[in-house]
Motif scaffolding. Sequence first.
Motif, PDB file in Angstrom:
ATOM      1  N   PRO A  93       0.606  -0.923  -0.453  1.00 11.65           N
ATOM      2  CA  PRO A  93      -0.075   0.879  -0.337  1.00 11.65           C
ATOM      3  C   PRO A  93       1.118   1.740  -0.279  1.00 11.65           C
ATOM      4  O   PRO A  93       1.533   1.314   0.412  1.00 11.65           O
ATOM      5  CB  PRO A  93      -0.878  -0.131   1.166  1.00 11.65           C
ATOM      6  CG  PRO A  93       0.007  -1.095   2.357  1.00 11.65           C
ATOM      7  CD  PRO A  93       0.933  -2.029   1.349  1.00 11.65           C
ATOM      8  N   GLY A  94       0.294   2.416   0.009  1.00 10.07           N
ATOM      9  CA  GLY A  94       1.120   4.029   0.444  1.00 10.07           C
ATOM     10  C   GLY A  94       0.198   4.423  -0.837  1.00 10.07           C
ATOM     11  O   GLY A  94      -0.529   4.284  -2.215  1.00 10.07           O
ATOM     12  N   THR A 130      -7.402  11.083  13.366  1.00 14.67           N
ATOM     13  CA  THR A 130      -8.412  11.662  12.686  1.00 14.67           C
ATOM     14  C   THR A 130      -8.159  11.637  10.721  1.00 14.67           C
ATOM     15  O   THR A 130      -7.291  11.996  10.506  1.00 14.67           O
ATOM     16  CB  THR A 130      -9.712  12.167  12.543  1.00 14.67           C
ATOM     17  OG1 THR A 130     -10.522  12.128  13.889  1.00 14.67           O
ATOM     18  CG2 THR A 130     -10.768  12.624  11.069  1.00 14.67           C
ATOM     19  N   TRP A 131      -8.231  10.543   9.944  1.00 13.25           N
ATOM     20  CA  TRP A 131      -7.871  10.209   9.032  1.00 13.25           C
ATOM     21  C   TRP A 131      -8.869   9.400   7.985  1.00 13.25           C
ATOM     22  O   TRP A 131      -9.539   8.128   8.186  1.00 13.25           O
ATOM     23  CB  TRP A 131      -6.465  10.268   9.228  1.00 13.25           C
ATOM     24  CG  TRP A 131      -6.051   8.779   8.778  1.00 13.25           C
ATOM     25  CD1 TRP A 131      -6.177   7.472  10.085  1.00 13.25           C
ATOM     26  CD2 TRP A 131      -6.122   7.472   7.971  1.00 13.25           C
ATOM     27  NE1 TRP A 131      -6.132   6.728   9.920  1.00 13.25           N
ATOM     28  CE2 TRP A 131      -6.229   6.323   8.477  1.00 13.25           C
ATOM     29  CE3 TRP A 131      -6.306   7.304   6.813  1.00 13.25           C
ATOM     30  CZ2 TRP A 131      -6.009   4.423   8.525  1.00 13.25           C
ATOM     31  CZ3 TRP A 131      -6.053   5.679   5.964  1.00 13.25           C
ATOM     32  CH2 TRP A 131      -6.195   5.154   6.732  1.00 13.25           C
ATOM     33  N   GLN A 132      -9.258  10.156   6.642  1.00 11.56           N
ATOM     34  CA  GLN A 132      -9.841   9.079   5.560  1.00 11.56           C
ATOM     35  C   GLN A 132      -9.319   8.634   4.132  1.00 11.56           C
ATOM     36  O   GLN A 132      -8.761  10.258   3.596  1.00 11.56           O
ATOM     37  CB  GLN A 132     -11.113   9.611   5.277  1.00 11.56           C
ATOM     38  CG  GLN A 132     -11.838   9.044   4.681  1.00 11.56           C
ATOM     39  CD  GLN A 132     -13.433   9.384   4.927  1.00 11.56           C
ATOM     40  OE1 GLN A 132     -13.675  10.191   5.090  1.00 11.56           O
ATOM     41  NE2 GLN A 132     -14.202   9.292   3.485  1.00 11.56           N
ATOM     42  N   PRO A 153      -5.025   3.848   2.101  1.00 12.61           N
ATOM     43  CA  PRO A 153      -5.618   2.747   3.198  1.00 12.61           C
ATOM     44  C   PRO A 153      -3.549   2.284   3.392  1.00 12.61           C
ATOM     45  O   PRO A 153      -2.859   1.961   2.112  1.00 12.61           O
ATOM     46  CB  PRO A 153      -6.733   2.134   1.979  1.00 12.61           C
ATOM     47  CG  PRO A 153      -6.075   2.327   1.179  1.00 12.61           C
ATOM     48  CD  PRO A 153      -5.782   3.649   0.923  1.00 12.61           C
ATOM     49  N   GLY A 154      -4.120   1.625   5.011  1.00 11.05           N
ATOM     50  CA  GLY A 154      -2.735   0.227   4.442  1.00 11.05           C
ATOM     51  C   GLY A 154      -3.143  -1.469   4.870  1.00 11.05           C
ATOM     52  O   GLY A 154      -4.233  -1.024   5.222  1.00 11.05           O
ATOM     53  N   ASN A 170      -6.464 -10.017   2.440  1.00 16.80           N
ATOM     54  CA  ASN A 170      -5.587  -9.002   3.341  1.00 16.80           C
ATOM     55  C   ASN A 170      -6.758  -8.026   3.564  1.00 16.80           C
ATOM     56  O   ASN A 170      -7.791  -7.940   2.966  1.00 16.80           O
ATOM     57  CB  ASN A 170      -4.684  -8.680   2.390  1.00 16.80           C
ATOM     58  CG  ASN A 170      -3.699  -9.039   2.335  1.00 16.80           C
ATOM     59  OD1 ASN A 170      -3.101  -9.827   2.733  1.00 16.80           O
ATOM     60  ND2 ASN A 170      -4.157  -9.453   0.465  1.00 16.80           N
ATOM     61  N   VAL A 171      -7.082  -7.832   5.223  1.00 19.42           N
ATOM     62  CA  VAL A 171      -8.040  -6.413   5.460  1.00 19.42           C
ATOM     63  C   VAL A 171      -6.593  -5.723   6.041  1.00 19.42           C
ATOM     64  O   VAL A 171      -5.001  -5.198   5.815  1.00 19.42           O
ATOM     65  CB  VAL A 171      -7.618  -6.892   7.136  1.00 19.42           C
ATOM     66  CG1 VAL A 171      -8.872  -6.216   7.546  1.00 19.42           C
ATOM     67  CG2 VAL A 171      -8.939  -8.106   7.613  1.00 19.42           C
ATOM     68  N   TRP A 172      -7.733  -4.078   4.965  1.00 14.32           N
ATOM     69  CA  TRP A 172      -7.314  -3.503   4.872  1.00 14.32           C
ATOM     70  C   TRP A 172      -8.211  -2.135   5.811  1.00 14.32           C
ATOM     71  O   TRP A 172      -9.038  -2.334   6.173  1.00 14.32           O
ATOM     72  CB  TRP A 172      -7.363  -2.387   3.366  1.00 14.32           C
ATOM     73  CG  TRP A 172      -6.176  -3.176   2.188  1.00 14.32           C
ATOM     74  CD1 TRP A 172      -6.808  -4.956   2.114  1.00 14.32           C
ATOM     75  CD2 TRP A 172      -5.707  -2.754   1.434  1.00 14.32           C
ATOM     76  NE1 TRP A 172      -5.405  -4.875   0.617  1.00 14.32           N
ATOM     77  CE2 TRP A 172      -5.107  -4.100   0.401  1.00 14.32           C
ATOM     78  CE3 TRP A 172      -4.783  -1.627   1.236  1.00 14.32           C
ATOM     79  CZ2 TRP A 172      -3.905  -3.587  -0.577  1.00 14.32           C
ATOM     80  CZ3 TRP A 172      -3.801  -1.085   0.066  1.00 14.32           C
ATOM     81  CH2 TRP A 172      -3.285  -2.317  -0.260  1.00 14.32           C
TER      82      TRP A 172
END
Length: 270
Positions: free
Chosen positions: A61-62, A169-171, A179-180, A146-148
């Motif tokens: 991810p990234g 807080t982030w989205q 997401p990671g 895989n859970v993200w």
Amino acid sequence: MSRAFHRIGVGAIVVLLAGCGSSTPTTSPPAAPPSAVAPSATSELTPTPAASATPAAPPSPGASAVINPADFSATVDNPWFPLVPGTTLTYKGQKDDKPSIDTFEITRETAVIDGVTCVVIHDTLTQGGKVAEQTVDWYAQDSAGNVWYFGEDTKTLDANGKVTSTDGTWQAGVDGAQPGIFMPAQPAIGQSFQQEFASDAQDHFVILQIGVPVKVPFGAFPDGMTTAEWTPLEPDVLSEKAYVKGTGEVKEFDVAGSNEGFQLVNVTKQ
């Protein structure tokens, strides 16, 4: 758990585990963790030999990750982190030197985050019978298992119920956040991932052990998994977590830089 926590940084732990035959971390090298770890009478970091077969590496991810919503589902059935709607996990421990209760409610709600349909979690921390923190989390699972982690909406409240902070807080998809990986489909010792890619949320973890006993008030489990977790935003803090198949997280506690800790005491299903 009986063996003392070794005086060794997380970066060195990854190298040590790789030398024991575990898989190489599947993301780019994580941000520098604390340089040393304080001893803990309740921690174990002695590496367990990895399985001979190396699991397939999850996608990295990234900021450059390409998210295809068709590859994701709000049904999260990864055995190490199952999110079954209607289930509530209750943890007891302490935070900020105060006795605390944390409830992790897996709702039947979904939310579309960055185009992906995610399951909605309500995570509530109470202290002295009053709500101190309220967090909404969003998770999804890809087609490989895989859970993200797609973000969180977190609020800190004072004794009168007034919101005093929304730090953390982030989205995914907002202000460059991405997401990671929260839990790989096939965990292997030495795997390391960044769970959050945002300016004020950058948690990392590394898998330390698989197949170790874990005991909490909810029960004793013979084949648990332990991880170390840290963030460059709090470089002096290092935490350890324990997971068991079919339940998810059962324990977390700081081993350096802080003294927060929780253990699973109850699971209810509706």
